[in-house]
Design an enzyme around this catalytic site. Structure first.
Site, short mmCIF file in Angstrom:
data_model
loop_
_atom_site.label_atom_id
_atom_site.label_comp_id
_atom_site.label_asym_id
_atom_site.label_seq_id
_atom_site.Cartn_x
_atom_site.Cartn_y
_atom_site.Cartn_z
N GLY A 16 0.84 -1.21 0.00
CA GLY A 16 0.00 0.00 0.00
C GLY A 16 0.87 1.25 0.00
CB THR A 19 -2.44 5.87 -1.53
OG1 THR A 19 -2.72 4.73 -0.70
CG2 THR A 19 -2.74 5.54 -2.97
N GLY A 20 -1.40 7.59 0.67
CA GLY A 20 -1.60 7.83 2.10
C GLY A 20 -0.38 7.64 2.98
CG ASP A 66 -5.34 -8.48 -4.53
OD1 ASP A 66 -5.25 -8.60 -3.28
OD2 ASP A 66 -6.43 -8.31 -5.11
CG PHE A 98 -16.64 -0.72 4.05
CD1 PHE A 98 -17.62 -1.24 4.89
CD2 PHE A 98 -16.06 -1.57 3.13
CE1 PHE A 98 -17.99 -2.57 4.83
CE2 PHE A 98 -16.42 -2.91 3.06
CZ PHE A 98 -17.39 -3.41 3.91
CE1 TYR A 147 -10.35 -0.92 13.59
CE2 TYR A 147 -10.93 1.40 13.72
CZ TYR A 147 -10.63 0.27 12.96
OH TYR A 147 -10.64 0.33 11.60
CE LYS A 162 -5.77 -2.07 10.10
NZ LYS A 162 -4.55 -1.87 9.32
N GLY A 189 -3.74 6.66 15.56
CA GLY A 189 -5.09 7.24 15.67
C GLY A 189 -5.38 7.88 14.32
NE ARG A 199 -12.11 2.70 0.26
CZ ARG A 199 -11.12 3.21 -0.44
NH1 ARG A 199 -10.26 4.03 0.13
NH2 ARG A 199 -10.98 2.92 -1.72
C1 HXC Z 1 -20.94 -2.18 3.08
C2 HXC Z 1 -19.50 -2.78 1.36
C3 HXC Z 1 -19.03 -1.44 1.28
C4 HXC Z 1 -19.61 -0.46 2.16
C5 HXC Z 1 -17.97 -2.64 -0.20
N1 HXC Z 1 -18.81 -3.48 0.45
N2 HXC Z 1 -18.09 -1.40 0.30
N3 HXC Z 1 -20.44 -3.15 2.25
N4 HXC Z 1 -20.55 -0.89 3.03
N5 HXC Z 1 -19.22 0.79 2.13
C6 HXC Z 1 -18.99 -4.90 0.19
C7 HXC Z 1 -19.58 -5.13 -1.21
O1 HXC Z 1 -20.98 -5.01 -1.17
C8 HXC Z 1 -19.13 -6.55 -1.50
O2 HXC Z 1 -19.95 -7.47 -0.83
C9 HXC Z 1 -17.77 -6.61 -0.85
O3 HXC Z 1 -17.74 -5.58 0.14
C10 HXC Z 1 -16.63 -6.39 -1.83
O4 HXC Z 1 -16.83 -5.13 -2.45
P1 HXC Z 1 -15.99 -4.67 -3.74
O5 HXC Z 1 -16.35 -3.27 -4.03
O6 HXC Z 1 -16.17 -5.70 -4.84
O7 HXC Z 1 -14.50 -4.84 -3.20
P2 HXC Z 1 -13.13 -4.33 -3.81
O8 HXC Z 1 -13.33 -3.70 -5.17
O9 HXC Z 1 -12.15 -5.45 -3.66
O10 HXC Z 1 -12.72 -3.12 -2.83
C11 HXC Z 1 -12.31 -3.35 -1.53
C12 HXC Z 1 -12.82 -2.28 -0.56
C13 HXC Z 1 -12.46 -0.86 -1.07
C14 HXC Z 1 -12.19 -2.58 0.79
C15 HXC Z 1 -14.32 -2.40 -0.45
O11 HXC Z 1 -12.97 0.11 -0.17
C16 HXC Z 1 -10.98 -0.66 -1.23
O12 HXC Z 1 -10.43 -0.95 -2.29
N6 HXC Z 1 -10.29 -0.19 -0.18
C17 HXC Z 1 -8.80 -0.01 -0.16
C18 HXC Z 1 -8.37 1.22 0.56
C19 HXC Z 1 -8.99 1.49 1.90
O13 HXC Z 1 -10.04 0.90 2.25
N7 HXC Z 1 -8.39 2.40 2.63
C20 HXC Z 1 -8.83 2.79 3.97
C21 HXC Z 1 -7.90 2.26 5.00
S1 HXC Z 1 -8.15 3.23 6.41
P3 HXC Z 1 -20.68 -8.70 -1.61
O14 HXC Z 1 -21.49 -9.35 -0.57
O15 HXC Z 1 -21.44 -8.07 -2.72
O16 HXC Z 1 -19.56 -9.57 -2.12
C22 HXC Z 1 -8.11 2.39 7.80
C23 HXC Z 1 -8.16 3.32 9.01
C24 HXC Z 1 -8.44 2.65 10.30
O17 HXC Z 1 -8.01 1.21 7.84
C25 HXC Z 1 -8.60 3.59 11.48
C26 HXC Z 1 -9.07 4.99 11.26
C27 HXC Z 1 -9.00 5.88 12.49
P1 NAP Z 2 -5.03 4.29 2.01
O1 NAP Z 2 -4.28 5.42 1.40
O2 NAP Z 2 -6.36 3.94 1.45
O3 NAP Z 2 -4.07 3.03 2.00
C1 NAP Z 2 -4.46 1.72 1.80
C2 NAP Z 2 -3.52 1.11 0.78
O4 NAP Z 2 -3.73 -0.29 0.73
C3 NAP Z 2 -3.72 1.66 -0.64
O5 NAP Z 2 -2.48 2.09 -1.13
C4 NAP Z 2 -4.23 0.47 -1.42
O6 NAP Z 2 -3.71 0.50 -2.76
C5 NAP Z 2 -3.66 -0.69 -0.63
N1 NAP Z 2 -4.45 -1.90 -0.79
C6 NAP Z 2 -5.76 -2.07 -0.54
N2 NAP Z 2 -6.14 -3.32 -0.86
C7 NAP Z 2 -5.02 -3.95 -1.30
C8 NAP Z 2 -4.75 -5.27 -1.77
N3 NAP Z 2 -5.72 -6.19 -1.85
N4 NAP Z 2 -3.50 -5.58 -2.16
C9 NAP Z 2 -2.50 -4.66 -2.08
N5 NAP Z 2 -2.70 -3.41 -1.64
C10 NAP Z 2 -3.94 -3.06 -1.26
O7 NAP Z 2 -5.26 4.53 3.57
P2 NAP Z 2 -4.27 5.00 4.75
O8 NAP Z 2 -5.08 5.85 5.63
O9 NAP Z 2 -3.00 5.50 4.21
O10 NAP Z 2 -4.03 3.62 5.52
C11 NAP Z 2 -2.75 3.01 5.60
C12 NAP Z 2 -2.70 2.09 6.81
O11 NAP Z 2 -2.84 2.84 8.00
C13 NAP Z 2 -3.76 1.02 6.85
O12 NAP Z 2 -3.23 -0.17 7.37
C14 NAP Z 2 -4.77 1.59 7.80
O13 NAP Z 2 -5.57 0.61 8.40
C15 NAP Z 2 -3.85 2.26 8.80
N6 NAP Z 2 -4.47 3.29 9.60
C16 NAP Z 2 -4.82 4.46 9.06
C17 NAP Z 2 -5.37 5.44 9.85
C18 NAP Z 2 -5.75 6.79 9.33
O14 NAP Z 2 -6.31 7.58 10.07
N7 NAP Z 2 -5.45 7.12 8.09
C19 NAP Z 2 -5.57 5.18 11.22
C20 NAP Z 2 -5.22 3.95 11.74
C21 NAP Z 2 -4.65 3.01 10.91
P3 NAP Z 2 -4.51 -0.09 -4.04
O15 NAP Z 2 -5.87 0.45 -3.99
O16 NAP Z 2 -3.65 0.37 -5.20
O17 NAP Z 2 -4.44 -1.58 -3.90
#
Ligand code: HXC
Ligand code: NAP
Length: 285
Positions: A16, A19-20, A66, A98, A147, A162, A189, A199
Site C-alpha cells: 500500500g 498512497t496515504g 494484490d 469502510f 481499535y 486488525k 489514531g 471511506r
Molecule cells: C458495506 C460494502 C461497502 C460499504 C464494499 N462493500 N463497500 N459493504 N458498506 N461501504 C462490500 C460489497 O458489497 C461486496 O460485498 C464486498 O464488500 C466487496 O466489495 P468490492 O467493491 O467488490 O471490493 P473491492 O473492489 O475489492 O474493494 C475493496 C474495498 C475498497 C475494501 C471495499 O474500499 C478498497 O479498495 N479499499 C482499499 C483502501 C482502503 O479501504 N483504505 C482505507 C484504510 S483506512 P458482496 O457481498 O457483494 O460480495 C483504515 C483506518 C483505520 O483502515 C482507522 C481509522 C482511524
Molecule cells: P489508504 O491510502 O487507502 O491506504 C491503503 C492502501 O492499501 C492503498 O495504497 C491500497 O492501494 C492498498 N491496498 C488495498 N487493498 C489492497 C490489496 N488487496 N493488495 C494490495 N494493496 C492493497 O489509507 P491509509 O489511511 O493510508 O491507511 C494506511 C494504513 O494505516 C492502513 O493499514 C490503515 O488501516 C492504517 N491506519 C490508518 C489510519 C488513518 O487515520 N489514516 C488510522 C489507523 C490506521 P490499491 O488500492 O492500489 O491496492
C-alpha cells in the site's frame, strides 16, 4: 532527527506504498537511503508515487500485487530479490476499510476486509519471512490501529482483522526471534488520508470535528510524525524492541477508556464550588 544514511543499503517493502500513510513512510525511508519496493493493486498510482519518491534520489521499484493472492505476493518477493538481492524490512500497511452498521454487512463485505488486512498481512509476512530466515534476519512492521484492542462499532471487519494482526505481531515476535526477525506494530489514531477519509469520514455530519474533540492533543496526526516513528522501529536503533505496539494517537484511545475523562467538560467554577463544599463539610466534622 536521523542520520541522513540511517537506512542505506536496506531494502524495504511497503505494501500500500502508493498512497496515504504508506507513501509518506516510503518517502521518508527513501530520504534516509533505503531501496524501496512499493506494492499494491493499482500500477498507475504506484508509478506516480515512485516518480515522486525518486526525486529524493531513491531507487524505487513499484510492483503490482494484490496481497490477498499468495502467488502474486511470492512473485513480488522474487522480483524484489532479483532487483535488490535481499529484503531487510517489510511494512504491512495495505488495508481495506469502510463504515457500516454490522447488520447491514454481507458475508462478502466482511470477507473482503479480512482478506486484505489479515490474510494479506499473513501472505506477505510468510513469503518475506522465508527470505528473511534464509538471510538470518529482518524486521516486520505491521500498521494496525487502536481499535485492534478496544474494538469499535461500525468497523467490525476491520477491528476483527486488525486484532488478528496484533496477535500475529506478538506471536511471531516470539517465534521468529530465533531467526533474528523483529516483529512490531504501530497503532495510529486518525491521520487524514484520502483513502481513509473517503471511506470513514462522510462529509456533512460534523464527524471530523467530533473526531478531533476526542483527541486530548486537539489535532490529527501529521504524516511525518508517523513516518519518523516507523523509521525508528525499522532501524537498527531499535534493535531490542520486539513484539511491541507503539500507539501514536495524541492520547485518543485513553481518553475514551478513562471512566472520568469526560470531567474535562466541567467548568472551573464547578471545581471551585466542590472544593468550597468539601472545606465547609470538613470544618463541621
Ligand atoms: C458495506 C460494502 C461497502 C460499504 C464494499 N462493500 N463497500 N459493504 N458498506 N461501504 C462490500 C460489497 O458489497 C461486496 O460485498 C464486498 O464488500 C466487496 O466489495 P468490492 O467493491 O467488490 O471490493 P473491492 O473492489 O475489492 O474493494 C475493496 C474495498 C475498497 C475494501 C471495499 O474500499 C478498497 O479498495 N479499499 C482499499 C483502501 C482502503 O479501504 N483504505 C482505507 C484504510 S483506512 P458482496 O457481498 O457483494 O460480495 C483504515 C483506518 C483505520 O483502515 C482507522 C481509522 C482511524
Ligand atoms: P489508504 O491510502 O487507502 O491506504 C491503503 C492502501 O492499501 C492503498 O495504497 C491500497 O492501494 C492498498 N491496498 C488495498 N487493498 C489492497 C490489496 N488487496 N493488495 C494490495 N494493496 C492493497 O489509507 P491509509 O489511511 O493510508 O491507511 C494506511 C494504513 O494505516 C492502513 O493499514 C490503515 O488501516 C492504517 N491506519 C490508518 C489510519 C488513518 O487515520 N489514516 C488510522 C489507523 C490506521 P490499491 O488500492 O492500489 O491496492
Amino acid at each position: 532527527m536521523f542520520e541522513p544514511n540511517l537506512l542505506k543499503n536496506k531494502t524495504i517493502i511497503v505494501t500500500g506504498g502508493g498512497t496515504g500513510l504508506g507513501k509518506s513512510m516510503a518517502h521518508r525511508f527513501g530520504e534516509l537511503g533505503a531501496n524501496l519496493v512499493i506494492a499494491s493493486r493499482k500500477m498507475d498510482i504506484l508509478e506516480k508515487a515512485a516518480d515522486e519518491i525518486r526525486k529524493t534520489g531513491t531507487q524505487v521499484l513499484p510492483i503490482q500485487c494484490d496481497v490477498r493472492d499468495y502467488d502474486q505476493v511470492s512473485k513480488m518477493v522474487e522480483k524484489t530479490v532479483a532487483e535488490f538481492g535481499a529484503i531487510d524490512v517489510l511494512v504491512n500497511n495495505a488495508a481495506g476499510n469502510f463504515i457500516s452498521p454490522t447488520e447491514r454487512l454481507t458475508a462478502g463485505g466482511f470477507k473482503v476486509i479480512v482478506d486484505i488486512v489479515l490474510h494479506g498481512t499473513f501472505n506477505c509476512t510468510l513469503a518475506v519471512g522465508k527470505e528473511m530466515i534464509k538471510n538470518k534476519g529482518g524486521t516486520v512492521l505491521n500498521i494496525i490501529t487502536t481499535y485492534a484492542w478496544t474494538g469499535s462499532g461500525y468497523v467490525v471487519p476491520s477491528a476483527a482483522a486488525k486484532a488478528g494482526v496484533l496477535a500475529m505481531t506478538r506471536s511471531l515476535a516470539v517465534e521468529w526471534a530465533k531467526y533474528s526477525i523483529r516483529t512490531n506494530a504501530i497503532a495510529p489514531g486518525p491521520f487524514p488520508t484520502k483513502g481513509a477519509w473517503r471511506r470513514l469520514v462522510p462529509p456533512g455530519f460534523g464527524l471530523e470535528n467530533r473526531m478531533k474533540k476526542r483527541i486530548p492533543l486537539g489535532r490529527f496526526g501529521e504524516h511525518e510524525e508517523l513516518a519518523n516513528l516507523a523509521t525508528f522501529l525499522i532501524s537498527d536503533g531499535s534493535s531490542y524492541i520486539n513484539g511491541e505496539v507503539v500507539t501514536i494517537d495524541g492520547g485518543e484511545w485513553l481518553k475514551g477508556a478513562g471512566q472520568f475523562n469526560e470531567l474535562d467538560r466541567l467548568p472551573k467554577l464547578a471545581w471551585k464550588t466542590m472544593a468550597a463544599l468539601r472545606k465547609k463539610s470538613s470544618k463541621k466534622r
